[in-house]
Design an enzyme around this catalytic site. Structure first.
Site, PDB file in Angstrom:
ATOM      1  N   ARG A 160       0.825  -1.205   0.000  1.00 37.00           N
ATOM      2  CA  ARG A 160       0.000   0.000   0.000  1.00 37.00           C
ATOM      3  C   ARG A 160       0.864   1.261   0.000  1.00 37.00           C
ATOM      4  NH1 ARG A 160      -5.201   0.189   1.931  1.00 37.00           N
ATOM      5  NH2 ARG A 160      -4.814   1.957   3.309  1.00 37.00           N
ATOM      6  N   ARG A 189       9.787   5.500  -3.313  1.00 39.51           N
ATOM      7  CA  ARG A 189      10.161   6.400  -4.408  1.00 39.51           C
ATOM      8  C   ARG A 189      11.604   6.834  -4.290  1.00 39.51           C
ATOM      9  NH1 ARG A 189       5.981  10.015  -2.382  1.00 39.51           N
ATOM     10  NH2 ARG A 189       4.089   9.227  -3.401  1.00 39.51           N
ATOM     11  N   ARG A 244      -9.067  -6.528  13.169  1.00 39.11           N
ATOM     12  CA  ARG A 244      -8.293  -5.715  14.110  1.00 39.11           C
ATOM     13  C   ARG A 244      -9.163  -4.541  14.511  1.00 39.11           C
ATOM     14  NH1 ARG A 244      -4.686  -7.335  17.309  1.00 39.11           N
ATOM     15  NH2 ARG A 244      -3.254  -5.559  17.270  1.00 39.11           N
ATOM     16  N   ARG A 302      -0.177   5.581  16.058  1.00 36.12           N
ATOM     17  CA  ARG A 302      -0.207   6.903  15.423  1.00 36.12           C
ATOM     18  C   ARG A 302      -0.711   7.944  16.407  1.00 36.12           C
ATOM     19  NH1 ARG A 302      -2.722   5.136   9.548  1.00 36.12           N
ATOM     20  NH2 ARG A 302      -4.440   4.273  10.730  1.00 36.12           N
ATOM     21  N   GLU A 331      -3.796   6.420  18.669  1.00 34.80           N
ATOM     22  CA  GLU A 331      -4.459   5.242  18.126  1.00 34.80           C
ATOM     23  C   GLU A 331      -3.796   3.978  18.671  1.00 34.80           C
ATOM     24  OE1 GLU A 331      -5.401   6.351  13.906  1.00 34.80           O
ATOM     25  OE2 GLU A 331      -5.013   4.218  13.606  1.00 34.80           O
ATOM     26  N   TYR A 351      -9.898  -4.794   2.464  1.00 33.28           N
ATOM     27  CA  TYR A 351      -9.190  -3.608   2.950  1.00 33.28           C
ATOM     28  C   TYR A 351      -9.389  -2.458   1.953  1.00 33.28           C
ATOM     29  CZ  TYR A 351      -5.088  -1.515   5.394  1.00 33.28           C
ATOM     30  OH  TYR A 351      -4.226  -0.728   6.121  1.00 33.28           O
ATOM     31  N   ASP A 376     -10.117   1.293   0.552  1.00 36.03           N
ATOM     32  CA  ASP A 376     -10.062   2.722   0.851  1.00 36.03           C
ATOM     33  C   ASP A 376     -11.400   3.357   0.437  1.00 36.03           C
ATOM     34  OD1 ASP A 376      -7.570   3.043   2.038  1.00 36.03           O
ATOM     35  OD2 ASP A 376      -6.551   3.001   0.102  1.00 36.03           O
TER      36      ASP A 376
HETATM   37  P1  FAD Z   1     -18.214   1.355   7.348  1.00 33.75           P
HETATM   38  O1  FAD Z   1     -17.755   2.753   7.342  1.00 33.75           O
HETATM   39  O2  FAD Z   1     -17.649   0.418   8.361  1.00 33.75           O
HETATM   40  O3  FAD Z   1     -19.796   1.378   7.481  1.00 33.75           O
HETATM   41  C1  FAD Z   1     -20.565   0.262   7.837  1.00 33.75           C
HETATM   42  C2  FAD Z   1     -21.723   0.765   8.698  1.00 33.75           C
HETATM   43  O4  FAD Z   1     -22.623  -0.302   8.937  1.00 33.75           O
HETATM   44  C3  FAD Z   1     -21.252   1.254  10.063  1.00 33.75           C
HETATM   45  O5  FAD Z   1     -21.777   2.537  10.303  1.00 33.75           O
HETATM   46  C4  FAD Z   1     -21.807   0.220  11.017  1.00 33.75           C
HETATM   47  O6  FAD Z   1     -22.122   0.750  12.291  1.00 33.75           O
HETATM   48  C5  FAD Z   1     -23.045  -0.242  10.281  1.00 33.75           C
HETATM   49  N1  FAD Z   1     -23.492  -1.594  10.642  1.00 33.75           N
HETATM   50  C6  FAD Z   1     -22.742  -2.719  10.703  1.00 33.75           C
HETATM   51  N2  FAD Z   1     -23.492  -3.775  11.065  1.00 33.75           N
HETATM   52  C7  FAD Z   1     -24.755  -3.307  11.236  1.00 33.75           C
HETATM   53  C8  FAD Z   1     -25.977  -3.913  11.617  1.00 33.75           C
HETATM   54  N3  FAD Z   1     -26.036  -5.222  11.898  1.00 33.75           N
HETATM   55  N4  FAD Z   1     -27.090  -3.146  11.711  1.00 33.75           N
HETATM   56  C9  FAD Z   1     -27.036  -1.813  11.437  1.00 33.75           C
HETATM   57  N5  FAD Z   1     -25.885  -1.186  11.064  1.00 33.75           N
HETATM   58  C10 FAD Z   1     -24.771  -1.925  10.966  1.00 33.75           C
HETATM   59  N6  FAD Z   1      -9.808   5.213   3.563  1.00 33.75           N
HETATM   60  C11 FAD Z   1      -9.215   6.154   2.791  1.00 33.75           C
HETATM   61  O7  FAD Z   1      -9.535   6.260   1.604  1.00 33.75           O
HETATM   62  N7  FAD Z   1      -8.290   7.028   3.307  1.00 33.75           N
HETATM   63  C12 FAD Z   1      -7.896   6.970   4.608  1.00 33.75           C
HETATM   64  O8  FAD Z   1      -7.054   7.770   5.052  1.00 33.75           O
HETATM   65  C13 FAD Z   1      -8.497   5.972   5.446  1.00 33.75           C
HETATM   66  N8  FAD Z   1      -8.144   5.866   6.750  1.00 33.75           N
HETATM   67  C14 FAD Z   1      -8.725   4.921   7.539  1.00 33.75           C
HETATM   68  C15 FAD Z   1      -8.359   4.852   8.880  1.00 33.75           C
HETATM   69  C16 FAD Z   1      -8.948   3.914   9.699  1.00 33.75           C
HETATM   70  C17 FAD Z   1      -8.526   3.837  11.144  1.00 33.75           C
HETATM   71  C18 FAD Z   1      -9.912   3.012   9.185  1.00 33.75           C
HETATM   72  C19 FAD Z   1     -10.539   1.964  10.064  1.00 33.75           C
HETATM   73  C20 FAD Z   1     -10.284   3.070   7.845  1.00 33.75           C
HETATM   74  C21 FAD Z   1      -9.701   4.022   7.015  1.00 33.75           C
HETATM   75  N9  FAD Z   1     -10.072   4.152   5.675  1.00 33.75           N
HETATM   76  C22 FAD Z   1      -9.467   5.098   4.875  1.00 33.75           C
HETATM   77  C23 FAD Z   1     -11.085   3.254   5.077  1.00 33.75           C
HETATM   78  C24 FAD Z   1     -12.502   3.826   5.137  1.00 33.75           C
HETATM   79  O9  FAD Z   1     -12.885   4.022   6.481  1.00 33.75           O
HETATM   80  C25 FAD Z   1     -13.444   2.814   4.466  1.00 33.75           C
HETATM   81  O10 FAD Z   1     -13.052   2.595   3.137  1.00 33.75           O
HETATM   82  C26 FAD Z   1     -14.919   3.234   4.445  1.00 33.75           C
HETATM   83  O11 FAD Z   1     -15.304   3.938   5.575  1.00 33.75           O
HETATM   84  C27 FAD Z   1     -15.743   1.975   4.318  1.00 33.75           C
HETATM   85  O12 FAD Z   1     -17.116   2.241   4.195  1.00 33.75           O
HETATM   86  P2  FAD Z   1     -18.161   1.062   4.415  1.00 33.75           P
HETATM   87  O13 FAD Z   1     -19.492   1.639   4.155  1.00 33.75           O
HETATM   88  O14 FAD Z   1     -17.732  -0.137   3.656  1.00 33.75           O
HETATM   89  O15 FAD Z   1     -17.975   0.631   5.956  1.00 33.75           O
HETATM   90  N1  UDP Z   2       3.306   0.629   7.900  1.00 36.52           N
HETATM   91  C1  UDP Z   2       4.525   0.551   8.551  1.00 36.52           C
HETATM   92  N2  UDP Z   2       5.077   1.680   9.070  1.00 36.52           N
HETATM   93  C2  UDP Z   2       4.478   2.880   8.984  1.00 36.52           C
HETATM   94  C3  UDP Z   2       3.232   2.968   8.331  1.00 36.52           C
HETATM   95  C4  UDP Z   2       2.660   1.817   7.810  1.00 36.52           C
HETATM   96  O1  UDP Z   2       5.100  -0.531   8.655  1.00 36.52           O
HETATM   97  O2  UDP Z   2       5.032   3.873   9.482  1.00 36.52           O
HETATM   98  C5  UDP Z   2       2.717  -0.615   7.362  1.00 36.52           C
HETATM   99  C6  UDP Z   2       1.785  -1.297   8.361  1.00 36.52           C
HETATM  100  O3  UDP Z   2       1.902  -2.692   8.175  1.00 36.52           O
HETATM  101  C7  UDP Z   2       0.429  -0.820   7.912  1.00 36.52           C
HETATM  102  C8  UDP Z   2       0.609  -0.810   6.390  1.00 36.52           C
HETATM  103  O4  UDP Z   2       1.960  -0.350   6.213  1.00 36.52           O
HETATM  104  O5  UDP Z   2      -0.594  -1.686   8.316  1.00 36.52           O
HETATM  105  C9  UDP Z   2      -0.343   0.061   5.625  1.00 36.52           C
HETATM  106  O6  UDP Z   2      -0.229   1.383   6.125  1.00 36.52           O
HETATM  107  P1  UDP Z   2      -1.392   2.444   5.943  1.00 36.52           P
HETATM  108  O7  UDP Z   2      -0.881   3.767   6.399  1.00 36.52           O
HETATM  109  O8  UDP Z   2      -1.932   2.327   4.580  1.00 36.52           O
HETATM  110  O9  UDP Z   2      -2.441   1.882   7.016  1.00 36.52           O
HETATM  111  P2  UDP Z   2      -3.948   2.328   7.358  1.00 36.52           P
HETATM  112  O10 UDP Z   2      -4.006   3.820   7.200  1.00 36.52           O
HETATM  113  O11 UDP Z   2      -4.817   1.574   6.425  1.00 36.52           O
HETATM  114  O12 UDP Z   2      -4.081   1.908   8.777  1.00 36.52           O
END
Ligand code: FAD
Ligand code: UDP
Length: 366
Positions: free
Chosen positions: A171, A175, A248, A279, A299, A347, A349
């Site tokens: 991911r 560079r 996780r 983080r 986090e 996984y 985005d």
């Molecule tokens: P979710 O956002 O998980 O939505 C699912 C919803 O369903 C939730 O609100 C949940 O409560 C609800 N639900 C589940 N089960 C039930 C049930 N039985 N009844 C009623 N409701 C229910 N993406 C990026 O592009 N850039 C980023 O920088 C980035 N950072 C991230 C950082 C973190 C810590 C995490 C966890 C994810 C990150 N993502 C990022 C990914 C991004 O959050 C997801 O791609 C996106 O939110 C997924 O949308 P979704 O609708 O699939 O799931």
């Molecule tokens: N990672 C790492 N060191 C860092 C940042 C990320 O080893 O400083 C690794 C780690 O395994 C992580 C993966 O790269 O799960 C993907 O990172 P990303 O920032 O995309 O994670 P997310 O934002 O999805 O948690």
């Protein structure tokens, strides 16, 4: 009781995009959300006038013109570019892995010197990398693996790097230029009014029931609509009949600090094994904020157990096989469509979730 065309389980991006597209085509949708707010993991709160990413840093990035235009039609984006830094026992490195990182690590100056260093350090990896450790060493060499990857990854995933799939580390860009942009995508930014503005627009024409868990009374809710879109965890839909998938989770510790600028950057990764969090996010920097106080979130990764939010699927071989069993059942489920990060155990985005929801609605609503 009112009858709907679609019952949408989950108000995250997948469910919300589906609802928006369905409404454009005259469909009536009811969205069930078990949390007390909409938006899933992109939900933001406001604290001390700072927009706080409640479920971890969310930076929107995409290579797709269609998706960029889609989200910009919903709300305005700023020019934020993610350039996190890594803190390894107090040593600071630029991320992602680029000439600034290599220069600090080895005192090299040219791309050729950096490539030579990495080539020497990866010599022991032959053939296709079989796991995250081999993939990481093969990409950036042993020193960077030890200082910037191993500790962070083992904290984040609670597993040895040898037991994790290689794709996770791919991911991150590697560079040989002095460019600290964390993403290679053509478009990037943060919504000026926060992510809630996007979700509110997407759900404007749907009915929404908060604090409502579909799995508590599936038959009752199913009877309210012709079809179902399910975005929760796939194993819970089938009452864990083949066993539980692993996820996780994270614990977020948020505090307000009486200072204007705490860490000078939105995201700092703590890459040593000893610091318990991965983080620290300083939210105001996503929006170039100048508020007198600041809000920071640590986090802490955690293994998922019942009652916690399942943030990340653990896509190792064992879980993938289990997922395939559930996916087969899902394929046989009449009038239920499974989508999003939890139902597809993927996984994704944000841009990819929108893309996959649109791929479904493009076919359904022509
Ligand atoms: P979710 O956002 O998980 O939505 C699912 C919803 O369903 C939730 O609100 C949940 O409560 C609800 N639900 C589940 N089960 C039930 C049930 N039985 N009844 C009623 N409701 C229910 N993406 C990026 O592009 N850039 C980023 O920088 C980035 N950072 C991230 C950082 C973190 C810590 C995490 C966890 C994810 C990150 N993502 C990022 C990914 C991004 O959050 C997801 O791609 C996106 O939110 C997924 O949308 P979704 O609708 O699939 O799931
Ligand atoms: N990672 C790492 N060191 C860092 C940042 C990320 O080893 O400083 C690794 C780690 O395994 C992580 C993966 O790269 O799960 C993907 O990172 P990303 O920032 O995309 O994670 P997310 O934002 O999805 O948690």
């Amino acid at each position: 009781m009112k009858h709907y065309d679609y019952l949408i389980v989950g108000s995250g991006l997948f469910g919300a995009v589906f609802a928006h597209e369905a409404a454009k085509h005259g469909m009536k949708c009811l969205v069930l959300e078990k949390r007390s707010h909409t938006g899933g993991n992109i939900y933001c709160a406001k604290i001390e006038d700072v927009i706080v990413h409640q479920y971890g840093a969310h930076i929107f990035h995409t290579n797709s013109k269609r998706i960029w235009e889609y989200v910009n039609d919903l709300t305005e984006f700023n020019r934020f570019t993610n350039s996190p830094i890594a803190n390894y026992h107090g040593e600071i490195y630029n991320m992602p892995f680029n000439m600034n990182t290599f220069s600090k690590m080895w005192g090299v100056f040219t791309p050729e010197e950096a490539k030579e260093k990495i080539a020497r350090q990866r010599a022991k990896i032959t053939g296709t990398p079989a796991n995250l450790e081999e993939q990481a060493i093969s990409l950036v060499g042993e020193d960077i693996y030890q200082k910037l990857i191993k500790g962070y990854t083992e904290k984040q995933w609670g597993r040895d790097c040898k037991d994790l799939p290689a794709f996770i580390i791919k991911r991150l860009p590697v560079r040989f230029t002095y460019d600290n942009n964390y993403f290679n995508d053509r478009y990037q930014g943060i919504p000026v009014d926060g992510y809630n503005a996007i979700i509110d627009k997407l759900l404007a024409d749907a009915d929404v029931l908060l604090d409502t868990d579909f799995n508590r009374d599936r038959e009752k809710y199913k009877a309210m609509a012709d079809r179902v879109v399910y975005t929760g965890t796939i194993d819970s839909y089938f009452d864990f009949c083949f066993g539980k998938l692993e996820y996780r989770s994270l614990r977020f510790e948020t505090e307000v600090l009486e200072e204007e600028n705490h860490q000078g950057v939105a995201v700092v990764n703590y890459t040593d094994r000893e610091t318990p969090y991965t983080r620290v996010i300083e939210h105001k920097h996503f929006a170039f904020g100048t508020q007198p106080k600041t809000v920071v979130t640590k986090e802490y990764p955690a293994e998922w157990t019942e009652g916690m939010e399942p943030y990340y699927p653990v896509n190792d071989d064992q879980n993938q096989q289990l997922y395939q069993q559930y996916a087969q059942l899902a394929g046989q489920e009449k009038d239920v469509l499974f989508g999003g990060r939890l139902a597809e155990y993927k996984y994704y985005d944000m841009d990819k979730v929108i893309e996959s929801a649109l791929a479904v609605t493009d076919k359904l609503f022509v």
